[in-house]
Design an enzyme around this catalytic site. Sequence first.
Site, PDB file in Angstrom:
ATOM      1  CD  GLU A   1      12.584   0.754  10.744  1.00 19.77           C
ATOM      2  OE1 GLU A   1      12.672   1.189   9.588  1.00 19.77           O
ATOM      3  OE2 GLU A   1      12.673  -0.460  11.006  1.00 19.77           O
TER       4      GLU A   1
ATOM      5  NE  ARG B   1      11.858   6.316  -2.727  1.00 15.74           N
ATOM      6  CZ  ARG B   1      12.454   5.476  -1.876  1.00 15.74           C
ATOM      7  NH1 ARG B   1      13.778   5.375  -1.866  1.00 15.74           N
ATOM      8  NH2 ARG B   1      11.741   4.730  -1.070  1.00 15.74           N
TER       9      ARG B   1
ATOM     10  CB  ALA C   1      -0.940  -0.008   1.202  1.00 12.26           C
TER      11      ALA C   1
ATOM     12  CE1 TYR D   1      -9.301  -6.312 -45.712  1.00 10.97           C
ATOM     13  CE2 TYR D   1      -7.567  -4.831 -46.473  1.00 10.97           C
ATOM     14  CZ  TYR D   1      -8.761  -5.033 -45.796  1.00 10.97           C
ATOM     15  OH  TYR D   1      -9.405  -3.977 -45.201  1.00 10.97           O
TER      16      TYR D   1
ATOM     17  CG  ASN E   1      12.245   1.803  -2.796  1.00 12.79           C
ATOM     18  OD1 ASN E   1      11.128   1.353  -2.538  1.00 12.79           O
ATOM     19  ND2 ASN E   1      13.274   1.640  -2.003  1.00 12.79           N
TER      20      ASN E   1
HETATM   21  C1  UD1 Z   1      10.879  -1.232   6.314  1.00 12.30           C
HETATM   22  C2  UD1 Z   1      11.275  -1.731   7.704  1.00 12.30           C
HETATM   23  C3  UD1 Z   1      12.806  -1.698   7.803  1.00 12.30           C
HETATM   24  C4  UD1 Z   1      13.425  -2.499   6.689  1.00 12.30           C
HETATM   25  C5  UD1 Z   1      12.922  -2.010   5.336  1.00 12.30           C
HETATM   26  C6  UD1 Z   1      13.401  -2.943   4.253  1.00 12.30           C
HETATM   27  C7  UD1 Z   1       9.473  -0.980   9.167  1.00 12.30           C
HETATM   28  C8  UD1 Z   1       9.081  -0.016  10.200  1.00 12.30           C
HETATM   29  N1  UD1 Z   1      10.703  -0.886   8.708  1.00 12.30           N
HETATM   30  O1  UD1 Z   1      11.263   0.130   6.249  1.00 12.30           O
HETATM   31  O2  UD1 Z   1      13.216  -2.216   9.072  1.00 12.30           O
HETATM   32  O3  UD1 Z   1      14.840  -2.409   6.761  1.00 12.30           O
HETATM   33  O4  UD1 Z   1      11.482  -2.023   5.300  1.00 12.30           O
HETATM   34  O5  UD1 Z   1      13.065  -2.398   3.009  1.00 12.30           O
HETATM   35  O6  UD1 Z   1       8.688  -1.826   8.800  1.00 12.30           O
HETATM   36  N2  UD1 Z   1       3.588  -0.264   3.453  1.00 12.30           N
HETATM   37  C9  UD1 Z   1       2.218  -0.345   3.496  1.00 12.30           C
HETATM   38  N3  UD1 Z   1       1.534   0.518   4.267  1.00 12.30           N
HETATM   39  C10 UD1 Z   1       2.143   1.449   5.035  1.00 12.30           C
HETATM   40  C11 UD1 Z   1       3.547   1.531   4.992  1.00 12.30           C
HETATM   41  C12 UD1 Z   1       4.240   0.655   4.186  1.00 12.30           C
HETATM   42  O7  UD1 Z   1       1.616  -1.192   2.820  1.00 12.30           O
HETATM   43  O8  UD1 Z   1       1.454   2.182   5.735  1.00 12.30           O
HETATM   44  C13 UD1 Z   1       4.322  -1.218   2.603  1.00 12.30           C
HETATM   45  C14 UD1 Z   1       5.086  -0.570   1.471  1.00 12.30           C
HETATM   46  O9  UD1 Z   1       4.324  -0.562   0.275  1.00 12.30           O
HETATM   47  C15 UD1 Z   1       6.297  -1.486   1.324  1.00 12.30           C
HETATM   48  C16 UD1 Z   1       6.483  -2.073   2.723  1.00 12.30           C
HETATM   49  O10 UD1 Z   1       5.277  -1.862   3.418  1.00 12.30           O
HETATM   50  O11 UD1 Z   1       6.050  -2.549   0.434  1.00 12.30           O
HETATM   51  C17 UD1 Z   1       7.638  -1.454   3.472  1.00 12.30           C
HETATM   52  O12 UD1 Z   1       7.366  -0.071   3.625  1.00 12.30           O
HETATM   53  P1  UD1 Z   1       8.487   1.038   3.492  1.00 12.30           P
HETATM   54  O13 UD1 Z   1       7.894   2.355   3.800  1.00 12.30           O
HETATM   55  O14 UD1 Z   1       9.230   0.854   2.246  1.00 12.30           O
HETATM   56  O15 UD1 Z   1       9.390   0.596   4.722  1.00 12.30           O
HETATM   57  P2  UD1 Z   1      10.762   1.202   5.122  1.00 12.30           P
HETATM   58  O16 UD1 Z   1      10.538   2.495   5.802  1.00 12.30           O
HETATM   59  O17 UD1 Z   1      11.678   1.150   3.996  1.00 12.30           O
END
Ligand code: UD1
Length: 463
Positions: free
Chosen positions: A155, A16, A11, A387, A228
């Site tokens: 994090e 990017r 979600a 044709y 990304n």
């Molecule tokens: C997350 C992890 C981090 C890890 C990294 C690896 C957490 C808090 N952190 O960070 O430890 O190293 O992934 O890439 O989980 N998503 C949703 N809904 C939301 C937020 C995110 O569906 O509200 C989904 C995104 O589409 C994505 C995934 O969850 O597929 C990870 O979200 P993202 O924001 O990329 O996480 P990071 O902050 O990178």
Amino acid sequence: MSEKYAIILAAGQGTRMKSKVNKVLQPVCGKAMLAHVVDRIRQAGFAEPIAVIRDKPDQLREYVKDPIHFVTQKEQKGTAHAVMMAEPLLAGKPGVTFVVCGDTPCITVETYKRILQMHEEHQAVATILTSYVKDPTGYGRIIRNEDGYVARIVEHKDATEEERTINEINTATYCFNNEKLFEALKQVDNKNAQGEYYLTDVIEIFQRAGDLIVACPAENEDEIIGVNDRVALAKAQEIMQRQINHSHMMNGVSMINPATTYIGPDVKIGRDTVLYPNTYLDGETVVGEDCVIGPDTQLRDTRVADGVIVERSVVLESEIMEDAKVGPFSYIRPGSQVGPRAKIGDFVELKKTIVGEGTKVPHLSYVGDTTIGQFSNIGCGVISVNYDGVNKHRTVIGDHAFIGCNSNLVAPVQVGDHAYVAAGSTVTEDVPTEALAIARARQVNKEGYVPKLMSKHGKEQNK
Ligand code: UD1
Ligand code: CA
């Protein structure tokens, strides 16, 4: 064996990527990232994954053929909040739950199985796929305790200088005890640098309760790539291409240059087949054993039987039967079938055309909407005139027929078995079995014409 559930997080914004389409629908090796994740998760034994998406499940459904549930997360409040969207479907059920991201398509089935195995061996509450990386910037860091189990994940934005030196990172791929996951999620808050509900916070909650959390390091840094932006998309493409080619080679397929051999994830290839450079096999293509494909060849949604040679050609949605030879420079368009031991040669285009066993169309022809029987010979430059400016019509040629060079077969028209068509004919009427059709103006030789012409214009003839 316990029940197995899977949640795919998809979600996120994906800003990017700078695209109109949902990030997880971007193709890698010709298939949407989400479809790869679903496919691989299913191969690892997770029947019907739940994808957490922003909105519009209909658009996503077109791209994912396997059974899948969609739940929507209207506001993106963090990864823990995203997992909570599956609560009505999963809370309180005994079993294990995988949580994976929709943008990490290169994690292999073997890795998923290894995580599960480790999880069961340790009777862990959570098993995390981790990776040792050169540059851990941006990722959550794995904090292990003295006995090697995981204490918590911090994090990047919340980490101290010292914690930031840790290069073991969280890949955001996990296996959880399902009941305990949903209990722990209730305790997660958003008091952190990003004001989000972090899924990673459940780890510390488990740790405080005295449950075991295991880290399962990935075998190579490549497969955990998260996509990304378009640069990462291209990198993922390269990694997956390597994975696909590797598995075909392990199954007995030779490649002269794997780096320029592009094979879709759903393509099947038999043993002892050799792929030459710049070959693209995509869609639902199936290639038999002992074939030689390429160089510079594309087969899409095409079935190729054993012993076939296709050289520098394009074949779309068609069938090539055993020991047939195609190319160089043939173009076979959808709905065609090349029979056993038939030959389609240079600069020949087929469209919705059935070519019988042993029949040859060797050079410079367009054959469309045509059925040709067995062991017929289609001369150089023959054209099926299919044709009439309004409708398409079929041409039917029998067995052992011989169509002379540079003939036009004006459809609808039939040429019988063992019939001949003289070179240069324009055939507009059916040719009976064993007949010879000559359909061109008879030749007239005008004796002495050239000198007369020259003297008329007062010119000397060059002798
Ligand atoms: C997350 C992890 C981090 C890890 C990294 C690896 C957490 C808090 N952190 O960070 O430890 O190293 O992934 O890439 O989980 N998503 C949703 N809904 C939301 C937020 C995110 O569906 O509200 C989904 C995104 O589409 C994505 C995934 O969850 O597929 C990870 O979200 P993202 O924001 O990329 O996480 P990071 O902050 O990178
Ligand atoms: Ca984030």
